[in-house]
Design a protein around this motif. Structure first.
Motif, PDB file in Angstrom:
ATOM      1  N   ASP A 291       0.824  -1.223   0.000  1.00 52.79           N
ATOM      2  CA  ASP A 291       0.000   0.000   0.000  1.00 52.79           C
ATOM      3  C   ASP A 291       0.854   1.267   0.000  1.00 52.79           C
ATOM      4  N   LYS A 292       2.191   1.110  -0.241  1.00 49.77           N
ATOM      5  CA  LYS A 292       3.165   2.203  -0.362  1.00 49.77           C
ATOM      6  C   LYS A 292       3.444   2.901   0.967  1.00 49.77           C
ATOM      7  N   LYS A 293       3.118   2.255   2.081  1.00 45.96           N
ATOM      8  CA  LYS A 293       3.375   2.835   3.394  1.00 45.96           C
ATOM      9  C   LYS A 293       4.552   2.142   4.066  1.00 45.96           C
ATOM     10  N   LYS A 308       4.431   6.398   7.162  1.00 46.70           N
ATOM     11  CA  LYS A 308       4.580   7.361   6.084  1.00 46.70           C
ATOM     12  C   LYS A 308       3.899   6.821   4.844  1.00 46.70           C
ATOM     13  N   ASP A 309       2.896   7.552   4.346  1.00 41.39           N
ATOM     14  CA  ASP A 309       2.191   7.159   3.132  1.00 41.39           C
ATOM     15  C   ASP A 309       2.999   7.608   1.919  1.00 41.39           C
ATOM     16  N   LYS A 310       3.052   6.747   0.911  1.00 41.16           N
ATOM     17  CA  LYS A 310       3.769   7.022  -0.340  1.00 41.16           C
ATOM     18  C   LYS A 310       5.217   7.428  -0.074  1.00 41.16           C
ATOM     19  N   HIS A 312       7.650   5.929  -1.304  1.00 34.98           N
ATOM     20  CA  HIS A 312       8.088   5.927  -2.710  1.00 34.98           C
ATOM     21  C   HIS A 312       6.825   5.726  -3.536  1.00 34.98           C
ATOM     22  N   GLU A 313       6.620   6.576  -4.526  1.00 36.50           N
ATOM     23  CA  GLU A 313       5.334   6.599  -5.214  1.00 36.50           C
ATOM     24  C   GLU A 313       5.172   5.518  -6.265  1.00 36.50           C
ATOM     25  N   ALA A 315       4.961   1.789  -8.138  1.00 34.74           N
ATOM     26  CA  ALA A 315       4.193   0.587  -7.800  1.00 34.74           C
ATOM     27  C   ALA A 315       5.069  -0.620  -7.496  1.00 34.74           C
ATOM     28  N   SER A 334      10.257   5.699  -7.998  1.00 36.76           N
ATOM     29  CA  SER A 334       9.490   6.932  -8.149  1.00 36.76           C
ATOM     30  C   SER A 334       8.293   6.695  -9.072  1.00 36.76           C
ATOM     31  N   ARG A 335       7.503   7.711  -9.238  1.00 35.08           N
ATOM     32  CA  ARG A 335       6.344   7.601 -10.131  1.00 35.08           C
ATOM     33  C   ARG A 335       6.774   7.338 -11.568  1.00 35.08           C
TER      34      ARG A 335
END
Length: 567
Positions: A291-293, A308-310, A312-313, A315, A334-335
């Motif tokens: 869940d990127k946390k 901490k949410d996101k 690293h953004e 997937a 990263s994104r």
């Protein structure tokens, strides 16, 4: 422009005497780029300076054909009116030039692969699609997850057993599904835990001299997960405390001595857990989730301390590890699918201390951390390199040191505990790189001229003795690692094996004994242990005799073939 002329002739720098061409001049922490071609000349401040370029230096006409110093050429063009300056030029202060290169005793760390005869050859490394390291190492053994038909298996090889590994070499083969992760116990070099797709965790006791026959009966089977178990990791300071994490989004902390699951973290993670890491004294864990946390959890209170949410953004999977000072180091994407590394303070986790972007490769970065030297080694799955960074208190906090590169990509990686290194060669890290069909040790060394013990490279490190018993930790006590000196090299203590036999509560036994019966119990238990050791030695002698006999036959056959060729 007087500022431009002052900058050029003011004594801050001297331009090299060369024909006019592209020149790059670097300052710390700014870079001045002087780019010249036949149409334009630009002097721009770097991204790090407070002055942003508003344009450049435009040139009217063509450059004069000069071969004098670049500074003189610029001044001549200014005097002839050929050069128009319409952006300010940042002049760095003189003290900026004092420290161009950061001082570090690890700047010259270099890696070197061992010779072929010191590798472990003909090993069928597992092809399972799971982002674990597939290899675990301690000062006695190297364990490697391998391909196996009809279940899961891994090899356990004594470190000295290099060369070609026979296909009939015994394995640890009790799982009914592929093995996903393995981890050696930090307090007993003969105990290893494994997690598998069969939803179980198994703990194994390896004979002191290695396997002489395949091992299919674990000491303890830990059942509690409903889906495959992808992570197993031992507590750093408490004896027989083991953590497992599965694809059922569940973390279980076991008392291996009793086979009980004492802590279940059920509702903390809504998705697959990518990584779990204990902190230095084992009071907290940090996790990275799909869940990127990134979460910091107190397992005994079963509560999340920070998240901490996101972080690293991207997937792709993340990794998170604790550092010795309590900060958290993460790797992710990263994104734009660029690989990143970041440093976080759990007390203020909203903003990262430092973030660095590396490259656009797809491989998950596996971090290996040395708390004694504060160096992080990053090994990407599918990469052919190991990058290493030093963590300090000075900006930018994560300092790139160097990269060790080879031609072959890595399928997995094992990392040797500090007490297993050769201090006489100034070895500060040793990796066991998995290829498709072999395992190759890689040695990281700090070059030193002196043959004396380098105490700055080898501060006291975590030893094999535990600080706490399992029951004490579950009651709420904490203990820092018990440190040992490596000055004379690491030698296992004589009474260490006695501790293992006496305290190896890996077997389910009645917990309470009267004081009068305890000594008798010790005497009775010592006799079977001697008998079993004798049996193991006799088996090994027999297997060696068989091996020698088969080799002699092969030698005779080859000699016969050679004589025919000679005729």
């Amino acid at each position: 422009d007087t500022r431009c002329s002052d900058f050029i002739n003011g004594g801050f720098l001297t331009f090299p005497r060369k024909p006019i061409q592209q020149v790059v001049l670097k300052f710390q922490p700014f870079s001045i780029w002087v780019c010249i071609d036949s149409f334009s000349l630009c002097i721009l401040p770097s991204e790090g300076s407070s002055i942003k370029p508003a344009g450049g230096c435009g040139l009217n006409g063509s450059l004069p054909q000069v071969t004098r110093g670049l500074g003189e050429a610029v001044l001549e063009m200014l005097s002839l009116g050929l050069l128009k300056i319409f952006s300010p030029i940042f002049v760095p202060p003189p003290d900026m030039f004092r420290r161009v290169v950061r001082q570090s005793k690890f700047r010259h760390v270099f890696g070197q692969a061992v010779k072929n005869d010191q590798c472990y050859d003909d090993i069928r490394v597992s092809r399972v699609t799971w982002d674990s390291s597939f290899c675990a190492v301690n000062p006695k053994f190297v364990a490697i997850i391998i391909e196996a038909s009809g279940g899961g298996a891994f090899l356990v090889l004594p470190l000295h057993k290099t060369g070609r590994i026979d296909k009939s070499y015994p394995t640890v083969c009790g799982h009914t599904g592929p093995v996903l992760d393995i981890d050696w116990c930090p307090h007993n070099d003969q105990v290893i835990a494994s997690g598998s797709e069969d939803c179980t965790v198994m703990v194994w006791q390896i004979p002191e001299n290695g396997l002489t026959s395949s091992l299919s009966e674990p000491v303890v089977v830990l059942e509690g997960h409903s889906k495959r178990v992808g992570i197993v990791t031992w507590h750093p300071t408490a004896r027989n405390v083991l953590l497992s994490a599965g694809c059922d989004n569940l973390i279980i902390i076991w008392n291996v001595g009793t086979g009980e699951a004492l802590i279940n973290l059920e509702d903390v993670h809504p998705d697959v857990i990518y990584s779990v890491c204990w902190n230095r004294n084992g009071s907290l864990i940090c996790t990275a989730c799909k869940d990127k946390k990134v979460r910091v959890i107190d397992p005994r209170k079963e509560e999340v301390i920070a998240e901490k949410d996101k972080a690293h953004e991207g997937a792709r999977p993340m990794r998170a590890i604790f550092l010795a000072d309590g900060n958290i180091f993460t790797t992710g994407f990263s994104r734009m699918s660029e690989r990143q590394l970041a440093l976080w303070n759990p007390q203020n986790i909203e903003e990262p201390i430092s973030v660095h972007e590396m490259d656009t490769s797809n491989g998950v970065l596996l971090p290996f951390y040395d708390p004694d030297t504060n160096i992080v080694y990053l090994c990407g799955k599918g990469d052919s390199s190991i990058r290493y960074f030093e963590i300090t208190d000075e900006a930018p906090y994560v300092h790139y040191l160097n990269t060790f590169s080879t031609k072959e990509p890595q399928r997995g990686m094992g990392y040797m505990a500090k007490r297993g290194l050769d201090v006489n060669k100034c070895e500060i890290a040793r990796f066991y790189k998995l290829h498709e069909r072999k395992c190759e040790p890689i040695i990281m060394t700090v070059p030193r001229k002196s043959d004396l013990f380098q105490d700055d490279l080898y501060p006291d490190t975590a030893g094999p003795d535990c600080a706490l018993e399992a029951e004490e930790w579950f009651e709420g006590k904490n203990g820092d690692p018990i440190l040992i000196s490596l000055k004379h090299g690491y030698v296992p203590g004589k009474n260490r094996d006695l501790k293992v036999v006496k305290k190896n509560i890996l077997e389910n036994k009645p917990a309470k004994k009267t004081e009068h019966t305890a000594p008798a119990h010790k005497q009775v238990s010592s006799t079977p242990s001697i008998v079993t050791k004798l049996d193991e030695i006799l088996k090994e002698v027999k297997s060696l005799r068989d091996l020698i006999g088969s080799q002699e036959k092969r030698i005779a056959k080859l000699e016969e073939q050679m004589s025919k060729i000679a005729i």
